[in-house]
Design a protein around this motif. Sequence first.
Motif, PDB file in Angstrom:
ATOM      1  N   ASP A  79       0.824  -1.211   0.000  1.00 37.50           N
ATOM      2  CA  ASP A  79       0.000   0.000   0.000  1.00 37.50           C
ATOM      3  C   ASP A  79       0.861   1.266   0.000  1.00 37.50           C
ATOM      4  N   GLY A  80       1.921   1.246  -0.814  1.00 40.25           N
ATOM      5  CA  GLY A  80       2.780   2.415  -0.953  1.00 40.25           C
ATOM      6  C   GLY A  80       3.903   2.519   0.060  1.00 40.25           C
ATOM      7  N   VAL A  81       3.954   1.641   1.054  1.00 41.09           N
ATOM      8  CA  VAL A  81       5.002   1.659   2.083  1.00 41.09           C
ATOM      9  C   VAL A  81       6.061   0.621   1.698  1.00 41.09           C
ATOM     10  N   ARG A  82       7.318   1.066   1.607  1.00 43.84           N
ATOM     11  CA  ARG A  82       8.421   0.190   1.206  1.00 43.84           C
ATOM     12  C   ARG A  82       9.026  -0.506   2.427  1.00 43.84           C
ATOM     13  N   PHE A  83       8.944  -1.840   2.435  1.00 45.17           N
ATOM     14  CA  PHE A  83       9.458  -2.661   3.533  1.00 45.17           C
ATOM     15  C   PHE A  83      10.685  -3.432   3.070  1.00 45.17           C
ATOM     16  N   THR A  84      11.641  -3.574   3.987  1.00 46.52           N
ATOM     17  CA  THR A  84      12.725  -4.538   3.854  1.00 46.52           C
ATOM     18  C   THR A  84      12.664  -5.425   5.085  1.00 46.52           C
ATOM     19  N   VAL A  85      12.808  -6.733   4.859  1.00 46.93           N
ATOM     20  CA  VAL A  85      12.807  -7.710   5.949  1.00 46.93           C
ATOM     21  C   VAL A  85      14.140  -8.435   5.899  1.00 46.93           C
ATOM     22  N   THR A  86      14.877  -8.370   7.001  1.00 53.58           N
ATOM     23  CA  THR A  86      16.166  -9.047   7.104  1.00 53.58           C
ATOM     24  C   THR A  86      16.321  -9.532   8.542  1.00 53.58           C
ATOM     25  N   HIS A  87      17.252 -10.427   8.767  1.00 57.28           N
ATOM     26  CA  HIS A  87      17.355 -10.995  10.119  1.00 57.28           C
ATOM     27  C   HIS A  87      18.279 -10.181  11.020  1.00 57.28           C
ATOM     28  N   GLU A  88      19.498  -9.953  10.583  1.00 56.01           N
ATOM     29  CA  GLU A  88      20.495  -9.330  11.454  1.00 56.01           C
ATOM     30  C   GLU A  88      20.772  -7.887  11.066  1.00 56.01           C
ATOM     31  N   THR A  89      20.965  -7.041  12.077  1.00 56.25           N
ATOM     32  CA  THR A  89      21.308  -5.637  11.844  1.00 56.25           C
ATOM     33  C   THR A  89      22.523  -5.197  12.657  1.00 56.25           C
ATOM     34  N   GLY A  90      23.158  -6.112  13.357  1.00 54.65           N
ATOM     35  CA  GLY A  90      24.338  -5.758  14.128  1.00 54.65           C
ATOM     36  C   GLY A  90      24.001  -5.153  15.479  1.00 54.65           C
ATOM     37  N   ALA A  91      24.978  -4.509  16.060  1.00 58.08           N
ATOM     38  CA  ALA A  91      24.857  -3.967  17.421  1.00 58.08           C
ATOM     39  C   ALA A  91      23.757  -2.916  17.506  1.00 58.08           C
ATOM     40  N   SER A  92      23.149  -2.816  18.683  1.00 54.63           N
ATOM     41  CA  SER A  92      22.070  -1.837  18.881  1.00 54.63           C
ATOM     42  C   SER A  92      22.591  -0.401  18.867  1.00 54.63           C
ATOM     43  N   ALA A  93      23.822  -0.181  19.332  1.00 51.55           N
ATOM     44  CA  ALA A  93      24.392   1.173  19.342  1.00 51.55           C
ATOM     45  C   ALA A  93      24.536   1.676  17.907  1.00 51.55           C
TER      46      ALA A  93
END
Length: 167
Positions: A79-93
């Motif tokens: 509905d016009g919103v671009r999503f990316t789905v991935t598992h890891e993003t690294g450290a929270s900082a």
Amino acid sequence: MRLLLIADTHVPKRARDLPAAVWDAVDDADVVIHAGDWVEPELLDALEARSRRLVACWGNNDGDELRRRLPERADVVLDGVRFTVTHETGASAGRDERMAGMYPDTDVLVFGHSHIPWDGRAKSGLRLLNPGSPTDRRRQPHCTYMTATIDGGKLSEVQLHKVVRDG
């Protein structure tokens, strides 16, 4: 459009199945988003059969069959919103700004891995969502999942839900 966001289900290692409340949310959702760590392909089969639409990726605990069937990164426009789905993003900082640099053409990044719920926003406007885990709370007080709504091309009503154990 109603969304269900889950990750880190680890079925059957951490739970025999998804909690009943999560299956109810699957039934209510127009789109189910799973950000990896399925562990076994049987849950993928079940979610594919029961979901109206499934958008998903594999995680670091997923073997060859899941990696063959799922991408490491799933991109979709809902509905016009671009999503990316991935598992890891690294450290929270520094995560919000680091991910904004990695995903400049994404409106919402859904991720997993930590089992720690996250709802953040980068200066660029990128929304970052981690639903936690509905089956393995690790050091969190509760198992969790998220729901959200897309209306008129905008993501809204993002809610974190605590899982109440079945039975």
